[in-house]
Every structure is written in structure tokens, then in C-alpha cells.
Design an enzyme around this catalytic site. Sequence first.
Site, mmCIF file in Angstrom:
data_model
loop_
_atom_site.group_PDB
_atom_site.id
_atom_site.type_symbol
_atom_site.label_atom_id
_atom_site.label_comp_id
_atom_site.label_asym_id
_atom_site.label_seq_id
_atom_site.Cartn_x
_atom_site.Cartn_y
_atom_site.Cartn_z
ATOM 1 N N GLN A 96 2.540 -5.837 -3.119
ATOM 2 C CA GLN A 96 2.636 -5.916 -1.831
ATOM 3 C C GLN A 96 4.022 -5.350 -1.383
ATOM 4 O OE1 GLN A 96 1.729 -9.504 -2.932
ATOM 5 N NE2 GLN A 96 -0.336 -8.495 -2.830
ATOM 6 N N GLY A 118 -4.233 -4.009 -4.531
ATOM 7 C CA GLY A 118 -5.147 -3.231 -4.907
ATOM 8 C C GLY A 118 -4.363 -1.996 -5.459
ATOM 9 N N HIS A 119 -4.290 -1.705 -6.603
ATOM 10 C CA HIS A 119 -3.615 -0.383 -7.112
ATOM 11 C C HIS A 119 -4.658 0.738 -7.383
ATOM 12 C CE1 HIS A 119 -0.004 -3.079 -7.517
ATOM 13 N NE2 HIS A 119 -0.075 -2.768 -6.267
ATOM 14 N N LYS A 160 2.164 2.134 -4.997
ATOM 15 C CA LYS A 160 2.903 1.610 -6.098
ATOM 16 C C LYS A 160 1.910 2.034 -7.481
ATOM 17 C CE LYS A 160 3.236 -2.407 -4.469
ATOM 18 N NZ LYS A 160 3.125 -2.365 -3.127
ATOM 19 N N ASP A 173 0.864 -1.425 0.002
ATOM 20 C CA ASP A 173 0.023 0.182 0.034
ATOM 21 C C ASP A 173 0.831 1.399 -0.202
ATOM 22 O OD1 ASP A 173 -2.339 -1.639 0.304
ATOM 23 O OD2 ASP A 173 -1.910 -1.626 2.668
HETATM 24 P P1 IMP Z 1 -2.729 -12.666 1.682
HETATM 25 O O1 IMP Z 1 -1.860 -12.230 0.609
HETATM 26 O O2 IMP Z 1 -4.063 -12.489 1.372
HETATM 27 O O3 IMP Z 1 -2.435 -14.267 2.120
HETATM 28 O O4 IMP Z 1 -2.375 -11.850 3.229
HETATM 29 C C1 IMP Z 1 -1.341 -12.056 3.790
HETATM 30 C C2 IMP Z 1 -0.981 -10.807 4.386
HETATM 31 O O5 IMP Z 1 -0.383 -10.062 3.332
HETATM 32 C C3 IMP Z 1 -1.958 -10.056 5.306
HETATM 33 O O6 IMP Z 1 -1.453 -9.138 6.460
HETATM 34 C C4 IMP Z 1 -2.564 -8.962 4.239
HETATM 35 O O7 IMP Z 1 -3.151 -7.826 4.941
HETATM 36 C C5 IMP Z 1 -1.406 -8.837 3.581
HETATM 37 N N1 IMP Z 1 -1.429 -8.214 2.111
HETATM 38 C C6 IMP Z 1 -1.733 -8.914 1.009
HETATM 39 N N2 IMP Z 1 -1.809 -8.245 0.162
HETATM 40 C C7 IMP Z 1 -1.526 -6.884 0.588
HETATM 41 C C8 IMP Z 1 -1.390 -5.670 -0.218
HETATM 42 O O8 IMP Z 1 -1.613 -5.573 -1.536
HETATM 43 N N3 IMP Z 1 -1.416 -4.458 0.583
HETATM 44 C C9 IMP Z 1 -0.903 -4.614 2.049
HETATM 45 N N4 IMP Z 1 -1.139 -5.847 2.578
HETATM 46 C C10 IMP Z 1 -1.368 -6.878 2.132
#
Ligand code: IMP
Length: 428
Positions: A225, A40-41, A16, A13
Amino acid sequence: MKTLGVVGAQWGDEGKGKVVDVLAAQADVVARYSGGNNAGHTLVMDGKKIITHLVPSGCAYKGTACVLGAGMVIDVDVLQDEVAGIQGHGLLRDDELKVSLDAHLIMPYHRELDGLREDSRIGAAKIGTTRRGIGPCYEAKAARRGIKVRDLFDPNTLRVRLEGNAAAVDAELLHLGASRGVDVDALLKSASGWARWLEPLVCDVGAVIDDAITDGKRVLFEGAQGALLDVDHGTYPYVTSTTTTAGGISAGLGIGPTKIRSVWGITKAYTTRVGAGPFPTRAEGEAEEQIRAAGGEFGATTGRPRDCGWLDLPALRFAARVNGLTGLCVTKLDVLAMLPEVMVCRAYRDGVTPGRDGFSRAQPIYETLSGWGDPALQSLLRAARSLSEIPTAVREYLDLIEQEVGVPVTLLGVGPDRTETISLADPF
Ligand code: IMP
């Protein structure tokens, strides 16, 4: 070689989407190499917002190829909706979208497992995943029973694989409270629709990108991420299931690491985190509320309120090292300018380092910065379009970041719109 990787240098977040959108104006190809629709961009164009989860942020430009690499996991229903939405804006022709035959597919049972597992976890065991099926899909990939895009075009293999997956996950689904196990026949039906839709889009992505680089095209590698969510180097187990760092670019796209000329890391001017896990510089009480409100810090994917805090320079130094950063993009400076007081962490007590034991107990040593808290600062910043127009307090902050992280600042975000950007270096 005109290639640049753009990666998150915090917990995701970082902005990017906007940075890639701005840089993509100069790119011929934008390629994502890892993750799925957990990302989510947000792109803002002429006041209009487009949120992408799978399609690279280069989609806002006509003629730019948008590539989804083998390292990604794809929920085809989500991709179809997203592409329809983007095409509704008159962007992203079919021949501009390319999907790797080797990307893995997120199946409905991956999503279901992700949610049921999260619900069944208690206290510190909760990861706070996005419930999009990311972890279970990568787990199947590592277990060598995953389903790739290419399997959609071979119904016999697909049936065998789906039956194998049903055997592997049905017991867990039922144990966690699902009403039924994997419905292979229903999935085969959906899969034939996905195959029809994907057929014109699929290709050998590694070869496409390699050819583009050889032809002197400008190629942008878009991370998802951030460094501290990397499955190997992040705050494990509170991480996502992939290599989010620059090392994943080559593996996730099928090109050699020597094809990546430079890597820029994106950091907010402060820090946020969503989901569970350590966050040493999280602000307390009213200060956190102020950052969240000023920055609109709610997840673009899940809508969850993000935890908010101060810039963590030791964490940024760590991100610079694991990614080999050659540039830093600092976003949301205008948000920091709205706060009555600004703090920064240069070091932790006890000399703890991110990525090492004890990070969850790290105690930041803060410094309060002078010159911030001026109501005029935000409007001055948002109007600035060159470094010389940046107010002194902000320039001093940028100098401090460069000095502490040892990486030059190459781009600044001074507002949400793509025009509210100051470029300080040539990306290619
Ligand atoms: P997962 O990727 O859905 O398995 O989530 C694992 C961890 O990564 C959690 O803490 C999510 O909130 C975090 N996470 C996954 N994708 C994002 C992102 O795009 N931005 C921020 N946190 C993320």
C-alpha cells in the site's frame, strides 16, 4: 549495513512490484512487513506477467530469500495457490520462502465479515476495502484474540482461540446476513492441512533477517500500500489497517529501526487511488479516462477501475517526511508521455496539508507543463536507458519533483518491463 526499505509514497499501486523486482536482482533477502493479499504486485518478465499478493516481489530470482514478516496477515489458501503459481515458473524453492510464526492468519470468517460489513455500509461510510478480510484480521490481533501461524501447531490452543472468536463474531455475522456462524470443527480440519504445508517454511523471521544483516547480506524491505493509506498517518478512516510507512518495517519484521539504512519511496508520475476517500488531484472527465486507459489503471487485486489524476507534490512532501525518504523512484513516466496535456499540483489553496483536517476539501493549484503532448515522447522514453537519453520535458519534470519534495530521484520507470528502468543511484 546493506539494507533498503521500499515504500509506497501515494495511495498504493505506485509500481512497487516492478521496482522491488528490479532492485531484488541485487538483494539476498526480500522481506514484506505489513498487509496481506490486499496488495497486488505485478512483475513482468520477458513479456510474462506474474501477480503476487503475499510473496515478496524478490521471488523472481533464484537464490533470493523471500520473507513474510510478523506484521503481515496471511490467508494460507491464497498463499498456497500463489506459491504453486510461482513455482510453476520454476522459481521460489521451498527453502527460499520463510514465514513468520508470529504473522496472523486471515480466517474465512474475516473475509466474510469484511464483505458483509462493506455491503452494509451506506454512502460516505463505505471504505471500499478489498474484501480480503484484512481489517477484521488486524482487529482481532489488536483485540488479542487473533490466531497466529504458531497456533496452527498447537491444536488445543487453536480450538480454544477459534471458540473465543466464534463467541466474538457470530452475532455480527448472523446480524449482517451470514447463513451461519464460525464453524470451528471445519476450521480445525483446514488448519491441520495448513500446518502441514507451512511447517517447513516457518521460522523466527526477525532472527533470520538480523543474522543476514550481520553477515553483510543485502536486505530489501518491501512495503505494501502507500503512505496515505497508513492507519495512523493516512486519510483515516479511508485507509488500510496497518502501518504502511517505513516505521512499520522494524515492528513488522522484529528488527531494530537502526538496521534500516535508507528508504526509497515509489511514486507514479501521476496519481491513482482505488477505494473511497479524499483524492484532491483527481482529474475530471476525459482527462481521467485518458490516464486510466494509457496506464491500464485497474486494480491488480480486485480489477476495480482506479481513480486517476495528477501528481500531488504536497502529498509527496508529506510522504517524504513520514517515511524519512532518502530516494524517490518515479514510475510510469511513459504513461504520462502518452497524454495530450500534463498538469501537476505544487500546492493547495488555503495552505491545507495532507494528514491534517481539511484535506478532503483541499483545492489543488495546477500548473500545465510545457513540452509534453508530443506523440514521439513515449517511444523516446521507452528506449531511454540513461538520464542523458531522457527528453528535456521529462528531465525538467524530474527536476521539479526533486526540488519540490527535497529528495533525489534514484530510479525511473519508463515502461512495464524490468528492462525499462533507469537506475540513478546504488540501492545498497
Ligand atoms: P483493505 O486494506 O482491504 O481493508 O482496504 C482499505 C483501503 O485500502 C481501500 O480503500 C482499499 O482500496 C485500499 N487498499 C488496500 N490495499 C491496497 C493496495 O495494495 N493498493 C491500493 N489500495 C489498496
